[in-house]
Design a protein around this motif. Structure first.
Motif, PDB file in Angstrom:
ATOM      1  N   CYS A 192       0.849  -1.201   0.000  1.00 22.79           N
ATOM      2  CA  CYS A 192       0.000   0.000   0.000  1.00 22.79           C
ATOM      3  C   CYS A 192       0.879   1.243   0.000  1.00 22.79           C
ATOM      4  CB  CYS A 192      -0.888   0.037   1.247  1.00 22.79           C
ATOM      5  SG  CYS A 192      -2.030  -1.343   1.368  1.00 22.79           S
ATOM      6  N   VAL A 193       0.388   2.283  -0.649  1.00 22.96           N
ATOM      7  CA  VAL A 193       1.057   3.576  -0.644  1.00 22.96           C
ATOM      8  C   VAL A 193       0.149   4.538   0.111  1.00 22.96           C
ATOM      9  CG1 VAL A 193       2.052   5.418  -2.035  1.00 22.96           C
ATOM     10  CG2 VAL A 193       2.114   3.046  -2.871  1.00 22.96           C
ATOM     11  N   LEU A 194       0.694   5.149   1.169  1.00 25.58           N
ATOM     12  CA  LEU A 194      -0.087   6.013   2.053  1.00 25.58           C
ATOM     13  C   LEU A 194       0.305   7.472   1.858  1.00 25.58           C
ATOM     14  CD1 LEU A 194       0.353   3.944   5.349  1.00 25.58           C
ATOM     15  CD2 LEU A 194      -1.351   3.646   3.565  1.00 25.58           C
ATOM     16  N   ASP A 195      -0.686   8.340   1.965  1.00 24.32           N
ATOM     17  CA  ASP A 195      -0.457   9.779   1.898  1.00 24.32           C
ATOM     18  C   ASP A 195      -0.419  10.306   3.331  1.00 24.32           C
ATOM     19  OD1 ASP A 195      -0.202  12.383   1.062  1.00 24.32           O
ATOM     20  OD2 ASP A 195      -2.310  12.616   0.513  1.00 24.32           O
ATOM     21  N   VAL A 196       0.800  10.407   3.879  1.00 24.36           N
ATOM     22  CA  VAL A 196       0.994  10.839   5.263  1.00 24.36           C
ATOM     23  C   VAL A 196       1.500  12.276   5.244  1.00 24.36           C
ATOM     24  CG1 VAL A 196       2.239  10.378   7.417  1.00 24.36           C
ATOM     25  CG2 VAL A 196       1.509   8.466   5.961  1.00 24.36           C
ATOM     26  N   PRO A 197       0.822  13.199   5.940  1.00 24.75           N
ATOM     27  CA  PRO A 197       1.234  14.612   5.907  1.00 24.75           C
ATOM     28  C   PRO A 197       2.704  14.808   6.281  1.00 24.75           C
ATOM     29  CG  PRO A 197      -0.877  14.391   7.011  1.00 24.75           C
ATOM     30  CD  PRO A 197      -0.368  12.995   6.776  1.00 24.75           C
ATOM     31  N   GLY A 198       3.390  15.604   5.455  1.00 25.51           N
ATOM     32  CA  GLY A 198       4.776  15.941   5.723  1.00 25.51           C
ATOM     33  C   GLY A 198       5.769  14.880   5.306  1.00 25.51           C
ATOM     34  N   GLN A 199       5.322  13.821   4.663  1.00 20.73           N
ATOM     35  CA  GLN A 199       6.204  12.733   4.248  1.00 20.73           C
ATOM     36  C   GLN A 199       6.135  12.568   2.731  1.00 20.73           C
ATOM     37  OE1 GLN A 199       8.181  10.966   6.296  1.00 20.73           O
ATOM     38  NE2 GLN A 199       7.420  12.170   8.011  1.00 20.73           N
ATOM     39  N   HIS A 200       7.157  11.916   2.197  1.00 17.88           N
ATOM     40  CA  HIS A 200       7.000  11.385   0.852  1.00 17.88           C
ATOM     41  C   HIS A 200       5.901  10.337   0.992  1.00 17.88           C
ATOM     42  CE1 HIS A 200      10.659  13.115  -0.826  1.00 17.88           C
ATOM     43  NE2 HIS A 200      11.275  12.797   0.287  1.00 17.88           N
ATOM     44  N   GLN A 201       5.464   9.799  -0.062  1.00 14.99           N
ATOM     45  CA  GLN A 201       4.498   8.711   0.058  1.00 14.99           C
ATOM     46  C   GLN A 201       5.145   7.583   0.862  1.00 14.99           C
ATOM     47  OE1 GLN A 201       3.680   7.941  -4.066  1.00 14.99           O
ATOM     48  NE2 GLN A 201       2.089   9.487  -4.135  1.00 14.99           N
ATOM     49  N   VAL A 202       4.403   7.080   1.856  1.00 10.98           N
ATOM     50  CA  VAL A 202       4.905   6.012   2.714  1.00 10.98           C
ATOM     51  C   VAL A 202       4.437   4.681   2.141  1.00 10.98           C
ATOM     52  CG1 VAL A 202       4.813   4.997   5.026  1.00 10.98           C
ATOM     53  CG2 VAL A 202       4.920   7.496   4.754  1.00 10.98           C
ATOM     54  N   HIS A 203       5.371   3.764   1.948  1.00 10.59           N
ATOM     55  CA  HIS A 203       5.050   2.433   1.438  1.00 10.59           C
ATOM     56  C   HIS A 203       4.908   1.492   2.626  1.00 10.59           C
ATOM     57  CE1 HIS A 203       5.886   3.251  -2.867  1.00 10.59           C
ATOM     58  NE2 HIS A 203       6.576   4.245  -2.318  1.00 10.59           N
ATOM     59  N   ALA A 204       3.806   0.768   2.671  1.00 13.77           N
ATOM     60  CA  ALA A 204       3.545  -0.192   3.741  1.00 13.77           C
ATOM     61  C   ALA A 204       3.325  -1.557   3.096  1.00 13.77           C
ATOM     62  CB  ALA A 204       2.322   0.228   4.543  1.00 13.77           C
ATOM     63  N   VAL A 205       4.063  -2.558   3.565  1.00 14.08           N
ATOM     64  CA  VAL A 205       3.968  -3.900   2.999  1.00 14.08           C
ATOM     65  C   VAL A 205       3.572  -4.863   4.111  1.00 14.08           C
ATOM     66  CG1 VAL A 205       5.135  -5.715   1.704  1.00 14.08           C
ATOM     67  CG2 VAL A 205       5.798  -3.319   1.342  1.00 14.08           C
ATOM     68  N   CYS A 206       2.386  -5.454   3.951  1.00 19.60           N
ATOM     69  CA  CYS A 206       1.879  -6.441   4.906  1.00 19.60           C
ATOM     70  C   CYS A 206       2.225  -7.826   4.375  1.00 19.60           C
ATOM     71  CB  CYS A 206       0.370  -6.295   5.066  1.00 19.60           C
ATOM     72  SG  CYS A 206      -0.337  -7.403   6.306  1.00 19.60           S
ATOM     73  N   VAL A 207       3.024  -8.562   5.152  1.00 22.03           N
ATOM     74  CA  VAL A 207       3.504  -9.865   4.695  1.00 22.03           C
ATOM     75  C   VAL A 207       2.905 -10.995   5.515  1.00 22.03           C
ATOM     76  CG1 VAL A 207       5.700  -8.846   3.973  1.00 22.03           C
ATOM     77  CG2 VAL A 207       5.551  -9.953   6.177  1.00 22.03           C
ATOM     78  N   HIS A 208       2.743 -12.127   4.867  1.00 16.93           N
ATOM     79  CA  HIS A 208       2.436 -13.387   5.548  1.00 16.93           C
ATOM     80  C   HIS A 208       3.199 -14.460   4.795  1.00 16.93           C
ATOM     81  CE1 HIS A 208      -0.663 -16.386   7.349  1.00 16.93           C
ATOM     82  NE2 HIS A 208       0.508 -16.425   7.955  1.00 16.93           N
ATOM     83  N   LEU A 209       4.294 -14.908   5.429  1.00 13.42           N
ATOM     84  CA  LEU A 209       5.195 -15.833   4.763  1.00 13.42           C
ATOM     85  C   LEU A 209       4.900 -17.279   5.149  1.00 13.42           C
ATOM     86  CD1 LEU A 209       8.581 -13.873   4.984  1.00 13.42           C
ATOM     87  CD2 LEU A 209       6.789 -13.743   3.247  1.00 13.42           C
ATOM     88  N   SER A 210       5.467 -18.179   4.397  1.00 11.16           N
ATOM     89  CA  SER A 210       5.231 -19.618   4.510  1.00 11.16           C
ATOM     90  C   SER A 210       5.714 -20.196   5.833  1.00 11.16           C
ATOM     91  CB  SER A 210       5.942 -20.327   3.361  1.00 11.16           C
ATOM     92  OG  SER A 210       5.801 -21.721   3.481  1.00 11.16           O
ATOM     93  N   LEU A 211       5.167 -21.348   6.163  1.00 14.64           N
ATOM     94  CA  LEU A 211       5.627 -22.113   7.315  1.00 14.64           C
ATOM     95  C   LEU A 211       6.928 -22.858   7.004  1.00 14.64           C
ATOM     96  CD1 LEU A 211       2.176 -23.577   8.360  1.00 14.64           C
ATOM     97  CD2 LEU A 211       3.444 -21.784   9.556  1.00 14.64           C
ATOM     98  N   LEU A 212       7.226 -23.066   5.735  1.00 13.50           N
ATOM     99  CA  LEU A 212       8.415 -23.805   5.324  1.00 13.50           C
ATOM    100  C   LEU A 212       9.584 -22.863   5.058  1.00 13.50           C
ATOM    101  CD1 LEU A 212       6.741 -26.295   2.822  1.00 13.50           C
ATOM    102  CD2 LEU A 212       7.491 -26.770   5.170  1.00 13.50           C
ATOM    103  N   GLU A 213      10.741 -23.179   5.625  1.00 14.03           N
ATOM    104  CA  GLU A 213      11.928 -22.326   5.483  1.00 14.03           C
ATOM    105  C   GLU A 213      12.313 -22.094   4.027  1.00 14.03           C
ATOM    106  OE1 GLU A 213      14.921 -19.855   6.299  1.00 14.03           O
ATOM    107  OE2 GLU A 213      13.617 -20.678   7.849  1.00 14.03           O
ATOM    108  N   SER A 214      12.320 -23.146   3.209  1.00 12.23           N
ATOM    109  CA  SER A 214      12.730 -22.983   1.806  1.00 12.23           C
ATOM    110  C   SER A 214      11.773 -22.051   1.065  1.00 12.23           C
ATOM    111  CB  SER A 214      12.802 -24.344   1.102  1.00 12.23           C
ATOM    112  OG  SER A 214      11.536 -24.972   1.094  1.00 12.23           O
TER     113      SER A 214
END
Length: 196
Positions: free
Chosen positions: A137-159
């Motif tokens: 997501c790209v957020l419009d936060v006052p006084g900032q460049h656009q803030v990039h937010a990345v919500c992750v959900h990674l695998s149960l397996l290491e590989s």
């Protein structure tokens, strides 16, 4: 025909004080249930999340819909779980569907007190039944460049996690070098192999 924008509102937005600090929360909602699906706890979870007064909330395993659960559990929300959690506290939200099944779907979501001006969900599933994603997501936060937010959900397996971290790195390399980035979520990285 679009009405002319209100000049007073435009001035107020332009004069909003710059934000220097963001309060972030990440929660794996487990589809609104306790461990092993023993009890539906979404209403209590909403109160707990609200009590943090976070500016941005990163959610994993949040249901977009589930017909069977809706019919079986009293108090099931009439909206998606992420809209129910956002309530009136987070005005903007985005959802990235990761897994689809006969009764519904779930994925990652982001709740924000600041406008989400753009979002996309990147499928980082490797093989097998685990469906995983990166919600960018790209957020419009006052006084900032656009803030990039990345919500992750990674695998149960290491590989699989290692491959997914490479995909996350590719996403990060594609962003402007000066852009503020927040990455949060469920990394399933118990051995701390993904820190670097």
């Amino acid at each position: 025909m679009n009405p002319e924008p209100d000049p007073t509102l435009i001035t107020a937005i332009q004069q909003a004080p710059a934000v220097r600090r963001l309060k972030v929360l990440t929660v794996n909602t487990h589809k609104g249930f306790t461990a092993f699906n023993r009890r539906f706890i979404l209403p209590e979870l909403r109160e707990a999340v609200r009590s943090t007064e976070a500016d941005i909330v990163f959610l994993q395993e949040v249901l977009g819909s589930h017909d069977r659960h809706a019919a079986r559990h009293p108090g099931w929300p009439q909206t998606s779980q992420y809209e129910f959690l956002a309530d009136s506290m987070w005005t903007d939200f985005a959802y990235g569907r990761n897994a689809v099944y006969p009764d519904g779907h779930h994925g990652n979501a982001l709740l924000s007190k600041y406008p989400i001006i753009e979002h996309r969900n990147l499928d980082v599933s490797i093989t097998g039944p685990e469906r995983r994603g990166l919600l960018h997501c790209v957020l419009d936060v006052p006084g900032q460049h656009q803030v990039h937010a990345v919500c992750v959900h990674l695998s149960l397996l290491e590989s699989h996690r290692q491959k997914q971290l490479q995909l996350l790195r590719r996403l990060l390399d594609s962003l402007p070098a000066e852009a503020p980035v927040i990455i949060a979520g469920d990394f399933n990285d118990w051995k701390l192999q993904g820190n670097r």
